[in-house]
Design an enzyme around this catalytic site. Sequence first.
Site, PDB file in Angstrom:
ATOM      1  N   ASP A 166       0.814  -1.210   0.000  1.00 11.38           N
ATOM      2  CA  ASP A 166       0.000   0.000   0.000  1.00 11.38           C
ATOM      3  C   ASP A 166       0.849   1.262   0.000  1.00 11.38           C
ATOM      4  O   ASP A 166       2.023   1.251   0.368  1.00 11.38           O
ATOM      5  CB  ASP A 166      -0.957   0.007   1.189  1.00 11.38           C
ATOM      6  CG  ASP A 166      -0.242  -0.092   2.526  1.00 11.38           C
ATOM      7  OD1 ASP A 166       0.676  -0.915   2.666  1.00 11.38           O
ATOM      8  OD2 ASP A 166      -0.590   0.682   3.449  1.00 11.38           O
ATOM      9  N   GLU A 218      -0.055  -1.375   5.700  1.00 11.39           N
ATOM     10  CA  GLU A 218       0.931  -0.892   6.674  1.00 11.39           C
ATOM     11  C   GLU A 218       0.691   0.569   7.024  1.00 11.39           C
ATOM     12  O   GLU A 218       0.853   0.971   8.181  1.00 11.39           O
ATOM     13  CB  GLU A 218       2.344  -1.080   6.104  1.00 11.39           C
ATOM     14  CG  GLU A 218       3.470  -0.810   7.098  1.00 11.39           C
ATOM     15  CD  GLU A 218       3.925   0.641   7.140  1.00 11.39           C
ATOM     16  OE1 GLU A 218       4.692   1.004   8.055  1.00 11.39           O
ATOM     17  OE2 GLU A 218       3.499   1.426   6.260  1.00 11.39           O
TER      18      GLU A 218
END
Length: 441
Positions: A78, A147
């Site tokens: 991400d 994350e």
Amino acid sequence: MSDAALERFRTLLRHATFSHDGAEGVDEAFDGFHADLARLFPLVHERLERELVAGRSLLYRWAGDDPTRAAVLLAHQDVVAVDDDSRWTHPPFAAELDGDGEERTIWGRGALDDKAALVSTLEAVEARLAAGFTPRGDVYLAFGHDEEAGGTGAEAIVEQLAARGVEPWLVIDEGGAVMDGLLPGLGPTAVVGLTEKGIMNVELVVEQAGGHAAIPLSGGSTAVLARAILRLENQPEPPHLIEPTIGLLEALGARMGGIRGWALRHARMLRGPLAKTLASSSPQLAAMTRTTRAVTQLRGSSSKNVVPERASATLNVRILPGATVETALADIARTIDDPAVQLRVLDGADPAPVSPAEGPAWEAISASIREVFPEAAVAPYVMLQASDARHFSRISRAVYRFLPFDLRQEELQSIHGVDERIRVSTYLRAIAFFDALVGRL
């Protein structure tokens, strides 16, 4: 090979794999990203076991000769939000390539954080598979999907590995980098995180009588809240040195002469004066010496002419190892010293355990760094940000944080900012580092 590797990287940078709330087109972005991973790295997807965890996280297992010996290579898929793409020199998801020689650069969100690590890891594994290499032990590639939004994907991966009795002898994730001139006159230093700060978000709330702004009362909610914020600003925690920071200073001192080098080499003996010096040198160095507290959000009245009955602020706290959520909260209450200010913990996690700056895992990482960056010294440090690595401390005592990037200051500042980018030479060295490390697994 290098041109093909760059095109694979650029293809994967074009997927806007956001993890923040409210992002649009996320399912399509992750589906496209996963499809391109399978297409661009066929041997990885043919010969490694692949699992989808928590919806979007990826876990690969590369079976080695000894199934009792496991290592984990972490990265996250991400990326953070792009608030205003008009401010970017190049569109954030175009993955444009420009420049020549050492200045040849790839631009895009995720170029540093963290797709460069993810894709360079896959490049190294794909090449090793093509060469017929088998690792000594099992190698896991763990790629979380959120994350930047808390790391629930990494937590789920840890749950899976723990249930299977996997206890890695080495875990490596994003973290420190190869930095030039950490101190004036000092050459490049590869800083490897042994731990990372804990994180806590605290809401400060004041509830007082409000009313019309034309007839304000003294001691209103906003005034009380402002005094509390100023006390936190004006009374930071006293600085002190913890073990990884002492190790960093000693490593830096070993490369320096004169009185300054002597002082750094004796950091353990001079920890008090050196802590004060670091705390006054720069915000980055100061953050290594104390738990930090920053106000990030303020809320008051919804009307311009109404004094609010309730005023609140969000305090983002980064907790130095040795402290805990509980002790950090007590320090905040003691500093504010006002019963009118209520404290409410929104979320929090204690600092990660400190991994050793010695032993087989440390040596494997250090040797791989020296192989690719022979001019750099290797030193431990405390990672100031939170990462997926913290979750893996549950199953491993050797968790490290290092990105094999030689970064300039302006490149470092582009992480989470405008014009995120990576030089081509930096990216190719990252592939070389992971190839060297995989060869030691």
